[in-house]
Design a protein around this motif. Structure first.
Motif, PDB file in Angstrom:
ATOM      1  N   GLY A   1     -62.579  20.641 -13.954  1.00 13.40           N
ATOM      2  CA  GLY A   1     -62.821  21.917 -13.283  1.00 13.40           C
ATOM      3  C   GLY A   1     -61.559  22.458 -12.630  1.00 13.40           C
ATOM      4  O   GLY A   1     -61.257  23.661 -12.709  1.00 13.40           O
TER       5      GLY A   1
ATOM      6  N   GLY B   1     -53.829  11.423  -6.719  1.00 14.78           N
ATOM      7  CA  GLY B   1     -53.300  10.357  -7.590  1.00 14.78           C
ATOM      8  C   GLY B   1     -51.898  10.665  -8.090  1.00 14.78           C
ATOM      9  O   GLY B   1     -51.298  11.698  -7.763  1.00 14.78           O
TER      10      GLY B   1
ATOM     11  N   VAL C   1     -58.736   8.328 -17.887  1.00 13.00           N
ATOM     12  CA  VAL C   1     -59.372   7.009 -18.023  1.00 13.00           C
ATOM     13  C   VAL C   1     -60.657   7.033 -18.834  1.00 13.00           C
ATOM     14  O   VAL C   1     -61.227   5.980 -19.107  1.00 13.00           O
TER      15      VAL C   1
ATOM     16  N   GLY D   1     -63.623   7.819 -21.893  1.00 12.91           N
ATOM     17  CA  GLY D   1     -63.747   7.454 -23.302  1.00 12.91           C
ATOM     18  C   GLY D   1     -63.525   8.613 -24.248  1.00 12.91           C
ATOM     19  O   GLY D   1     -63.627   8.448 -25.471  1.00 12.91           O
TER      20      GLY D   1
ATOM     21  N   LEU E   1     -65.443  16.515   1.117  1.00 15.63           N
ATOM     22  CA  LEU E   1     -64.637  17.478   1.878  1.00 15.63           C
ATOM     23  C   LEU E   1     -65.528  18.527   2.539  1.00 15.63           C
ATOM     24  O   LEU E   1     -65.327  18.889   3.699  1.00 15.63           O
TER      25      LEU E   1
ATOM     26  N   GLY F   1     -67.625  18.914 -11.317  1.00 22.09           N
ATOM     27  CA  GLY F   1     -68.899  18.252 -11.602  1.00 22.09           C
ATOM     28  C   GLY F   1     -69.885  18.289 -10.443  1.00 22.09           C
ATOM     29  O   GLY F   1     -71.072  17.998 -10.654  1.00 22.09           O
TER      30      GLY F   1
HETATM   31  P1  FAD Z   1     -62.494  14.600 -11.926  1.00 26.01           P
HETATM   32  O1  FAD Z   1     -62.064  14.541 -13.336  1.00 26.01           O
HETATM   33  O2  FAD Z   1     -63.142  13.399 -11.323  1.00 26.01           O
HETATM   34  O3  FAD Z   1     -61.203  14.967 -11.066  1.00 26.01           O
HETATM   35  C1  FAD Z   1     -61.174  14.981  -9.674  1.00 26.01           C
HETATM   36  C2  FAD Z   1     -59.742  14.770  -9.231  1.00 26.01           C
HETATM   37  O4  FAD Z   1     -59.626  15.099  -7.855  1.00 26.01           O
HETATM   38  C3  FAD Z   1     -59.245  13.334  -9.365  1.00 26.01           C
HETATM   39  O5  FAD Z   1     -58.006  13.322 -10.032  1.00 26.01           O
HETATM   40  C4  FAD Z   1     -59.109  12.857  -7.920  1.00 26.01           C
HETATM   41  O6  FAD Z   1     -58.037  11.923  -7.741  1.00 26.01           O
HETATM   42  C5  FAD Z   1     -58.814  14.153  -7.185  1.00 26.01           C
HETATM   43  N1  FAD Z   1     -59.225  14.145  -5.782  1.00 26.01           N
HETATM   44  C6  FAD Z   1     -60.389  13.722  -5.257  1.00 26.01           C
HETATM   45  N2  FAD Z   1     -60.422  13.926  -3.929  1.00 26.01           N
HETATM   46  C7  FAD Z   1     -59.248  14.498  -3.601  1.00 26.01           C
HETATM   47  C8  FAD Z   1     -58.677  14.934  -2.366  1.00 26.01           C
HETATM   48  N3  FAD Z   1     -59.340  14.832  -1.224  1.00 26.01           N
HETATM   49  N4  FAD Z   1     -57.405  15.463  -2.392  1.00 26.01           N
HETATM   50  C9  FAD Z   1     -56.721  15.569  -3.558  1.00 26.01           C
HETATM   51  N5  FAD Z   1     -57.224  15.166  -4.757  1.00 26.01           N
HETATM   52  C10 FAD Z   1     -58.476  14.647  -4.777  1.00 26.01           C
HETATM   53  N6  FAD Z   1     -67.152  12.004 -19.604  1.00 26.01           N
HETATM   54  C11 FAD Z   1     -67.311  12.473 -20.850  1.00 26.01           C
HETATM   55  O7  FAD Z   1     -67.693  13.634 -21.040  1.00 26.01           O
HETATM   56  N7  FAD Z   1     -67.038  11.666 -21.940  1.00 26.01           N
HETATM   57  C12 FAD Z   1     -66.627  10.371 -21.792  1.00 26.01           C
HETATM   58  O8  FAD Z   1     -66.366   9.668 -22.784  1.00 26.01           O
HETATM   59  C13 FAD Z   1     -66.480   9.855 -20.473  1.00 26.01           C
HETATM   60  N8  FAD Z   1     -66.103   8.561 -20.266  1.00 26.01           N
HETATM   61  C14 FAD Z   1     -65.809   8.150 -18.984  1.00 26.01           C
HETATM   62  C15 FAD Z   1     -65.266   6.872 -18.784  1.00 26.01           C
HETATM   63  C16 FAD Z   1     -64.866   6.481 -17.503  1.00 26.01           C
HETATM   64  C17 FAD Z   1     -64.270   5.104 -17.284  1.00 26.01           C
HETATM   65  C18 FAD Z   1     -65.006   7.386 -16.405  1.00 26.01           C
HETATM   66  C19 FAD Z   1     -64.557   7.010 -15.023  1.00 26.01           C
HETATM   67  C20 FAD Z   1     -65.559   8.638 -16.607  1.00 26.01           C
HETATM   68  C21 FAD Z   1     -65.965   9.033 -17.887  1.00 26.01           C
HETATM   69  N9  FAD Z   1     -66.493  10.309 -18.114  1.00 26.01           N
HETATM   70  C22 FAD Z   1     -66.716  10.735 -19.389  1.00 26.01           C
HETATM   71  C23 FAD Z   1     -66.778  11.233 -16.999  1.00 26.01           C
HETATM   72  C24 FAD Z   1     -65.742  12.328 -16.858  1.00 26.01           C
HETATM   73  O9  FAD Z   1     -64.438  11.795 -16.860  1.00 26.01           O
HETATM   74  C25 FAD Z   1     -66.036  13.089 -15.564  1.00 26.01           C
HETATM   75  O10 FAD Z   1     -67.322  13.651 -15.673  1.00 26.01           O
HETATM   76  C26 FAD Z   1     -65.031  14.194 -15.304  1.00 26.01           C
HETATM   77  O11 FAD Z   1     -63.721  13.684 -15.210  1.00 26.01           O
HETATM   78  C27 FAD Z   1     -65.387  14.944 -14.020  1.00 26.01           C
HETATM   79  O12 FAD Z   1     -64.555  16.080 -13.932  1.00 26.01           O
HETATM   80  P2  FAD Z   1     -64.335  16.819 -12.558  1.00 26.01           P
HETATM   81  O13 FAD Z   1     -63.578  18.053 -12.820  1.00 26.01           O
HETATM   82  O14 FAD Z   1     -65.646  16.937 -11.867  1.00 26.01           O
HETATM   83  O15 FAD Z   1     -63.457  15.831 -11.634  1.00 26.01           O
END
Ligand code: FAD
Length: 494
Positions: A16, A37, A113, A115, A291, A463
């Motif tokens: 996002g 990170g 990280v 899949g 947050l 998410g």
């Molecule tokens: P995220 O990708 O979680 O990103 C959030 C970021 O914000 C992170 O980098 C974090 O370090 C940062 N952050 C958090 N808090 C703070 C703060 N206070 N200040 C600064 N930075 C901050 N999904 C699939 O669709 N297919 C798959 O095959 C799949 N396999 C997966 C395997 C593993 C091992 C894991 C862990 C997840 C997997 N997922 C998979 C899930 C998918 O990765 C997540 O649904 C997705 O990354 C969520 O996206 P997001 O934008 O919500 O946030």
């Protein structure tokens, strides 16, 4: 960056957040991305950026003394987990009572990280979860856009049928077919062209070298190579790694952020004060929800809505393992990238065949079942620890559905469950997940485009917007939804 003012800040750099960064940059808005990170672009002494799964080191996990890989004790051997030095590693496991949540840490968030399974949800399921979102627009425009931007590709059938590294998946297909279940191929952002060249020995091995949950050194198209690189090329977007946002307050018509900069070994370098006109939260379901709850309950942003923290779910994640017959080995070579799912529409189970890349024959078939589970958890703010705490009641309905599917597969094959894989002597694991969703749900804590209720210029873009389950892996949906919301936010200028 201390004392700086920028028109827009994006917190986090996962799916996002990356969409927000690119679309803001393209619209000419100067944007600062704050990511807690590391930027994963510098090789260690072994020449590799990320460490492998079978020999994890300090790069593996986020400030832990010991790795916490999900599948630990196969054959009662401690195959994977070992002591490590505390460091800003790529994978975190955030532990709550009864639920450990895996998340990525670094520039690129979960894309580093995960899949790579890139699945567009079933349209009916999506419509049930997002009744106020125009599904036609999503399926005609934003899902195709996300799929293209993320470079989703499909495994060639002839490669899947011939590769030694997918024997484990073909065996599970056979077992499923004996029980009358179909399977479906799962698209991915890992390049299958690269994988075929790995198998031919032309390029360094990554998926075929047991790399995935601590990062892939090659082959996978991650956000830092896609959306975020493109965002930086606009000239308007700056990414600050090792910068954690700890607090959000109001300042003038905008927002002020308390930001802690650390070294990769966790020493605090600086405490900074950054202000912005518009604030986009992309810190993931856990990070964004925490947050906002902290801001509401400490009185920094007291008018944040009561719905915050609600609607959390693990996307029905249930892991299960079966034991195969001695004459049906799974293969000691297994690709770390899953490509096949068993489908059980009557129970609404979508069970991905996961590898056990142990490097030895284990006779184990492992599955990540995505089940339909209406249970929802909620986060509350705990002033004593200054953290959000998850209250989660477990996934009984998910286990019931998955056991319906896998009991039938075991019956048809004369096989049994494995009780040594997850610890605690359980066949089904519902106490950890990869797919945390919800906490600031679209249309409840925010309006229909992620604008937080009660505060102008404050947005949720990750998410946290998804109400707890999708029926398939979530990142394509998170990306497409962010694209849709940003298009409207930038068009309407608010
Ligand atoms: P995220 O990708 O979680 O990103 C959030 C970021 O914000 C992170 O980098 C974090 O370090 C940062 N952050 C958090 N808090 C703070 C703060 N206070 N200040 C600064 N930075 C901050 N999904 C699939 O669709 N297919 C798959 O095959 C799949 N396999 C997966 C395997 C593993 C091992 C894991 C862990 C997840 C997997 N997922 C998979 C899930 C998918 O990765 C997540 O649904 C997705 O990354 C969520 O996206 P997001 O934008 O919500 O946030």
């Amino acid at each position: 960056a201390s004392g700086t003012h920028v028109p827009a800040v994006v917190v986090g750099s996962g799916y996002g957040a990356s969409v927000a960064a690119l679309r803001l940059g393209q619209a000419g808005v100067r944007t600062l991305v704050l990511e807690m990170g590391q930027r994963w672009d510098t090789p260690g002494p072994d020449g590799k950026v990320f460490c492998g799964m079978l020999n994890p080191d300090h790069r593996s996990m986020w400030f832990k003394d010991r790795t916490e890989a999900p599948v630990n004790g196969i054959l009662f051997l401690d195959l994977a987990n070992r002591p490590i030095r505390r460091h800003a590693g790529a994978l975190d496991r955030v532990n709550f009572p009864g639920m450990g949540v895996y998340v990525g840490r670094g520039v690129g968030g979960g894309s580093l990280v995960n899949g790579g399974m890139a699945v567009t949800p079933d349209r009916d399921y999506f419509t049930r979860q997002f009744p106020t979102v125009d599904a036609a627009e999503m399926y005609d425009r934003f899902f195709p856009l996300a799929t293209k931007m993320l470079r989703v590709n499909h495994i060639p059938g002839h490669y899947f049928e011939a590769s030694d590294y997918y024997r484990f998946a073909r065996l599970s297909r056979t077992a499923a077919a004996r029980a009358g279940f179909d399977t479906a191929f799962v698209p991915n952002v890992y390049s299958f062209d690269y994988m075929a060249r790995e198998e031919r020995g032309e390029v360094p091995k990554s998926a075929l070298g047991t790399e995935v949950i601590y990062g892939n050194n090659h082959g996978k198209f991650t956000l830092d190579q896609g959306y975020l690189a493109e965002a930086e090329r606009t000239g308007n977007v700056t990414i600050a790694p090792l910068h954690q946002v700890t607090r959000i307050t109001r300042e003038g018509a905008g927002y002020a952020l308390a930001v802690r900069e650390i070294t990769p070994d966790g020493e605090v370098v600086a405490e900074k004060h950054v202000t912005c006109d518009r604030l986009f939260l992309g810190a993931g379901s856990l990070g964004t929800t925490e947050l906002l709850l902290r801001a509401r309950d400490t009185g920094d942003l007291p008018d944040l809505p009561a719905e915050l923290g609600e609607g959390w779910g693990p996307n029905g994640n249930v892991m299960v393992a079966r034991n195969n017959h001695l004459l049906e080995p799974t293969g000691s070579r297994q690709s770390a990238i899953p490509t096949l799912a068993i489908t059980d529409p009557s129970r609404e189970v979508f069970a991905e065949v996961a590898p056990v890349p142990a490097g030895i024959e284990t006779y184990v078939s492992l599955y990540l079942a995505i089940t339909r589970n209406e249970e929802r958890g909620r986060f509350t703010y705990d002033p004593a620890t200054d953290r959000a705490v998850l209250q989660w009641g477990g996934a009984r309905a998910g286990i019931t559905a998955a056991s319906g599917t896998f009991d039938r597969i075991n019956d048809a094959n004369g096989t049994v469950y494995r009780y040594d894989v997850f610890g605690g002597g359980k066949a089904f694991a519902d106490d950890f997940c990869y797919h945390p969703l919800g906490g600031a749900v679209l249309g409840r804590a925010t309006d229909d485009h992620g604008r937080v209720k009660g505060y102008r210029g404050l947005y949720v873009t990750d998410g946290a917007l998804v109400p707890g389950s999708l029926g398939v892996n979530p990142f394509v949906t998170i990306t497409a939804l962010a694209e849709r919301n940003l298009a409207t936010i930038l068009h309407e200028g608010r």
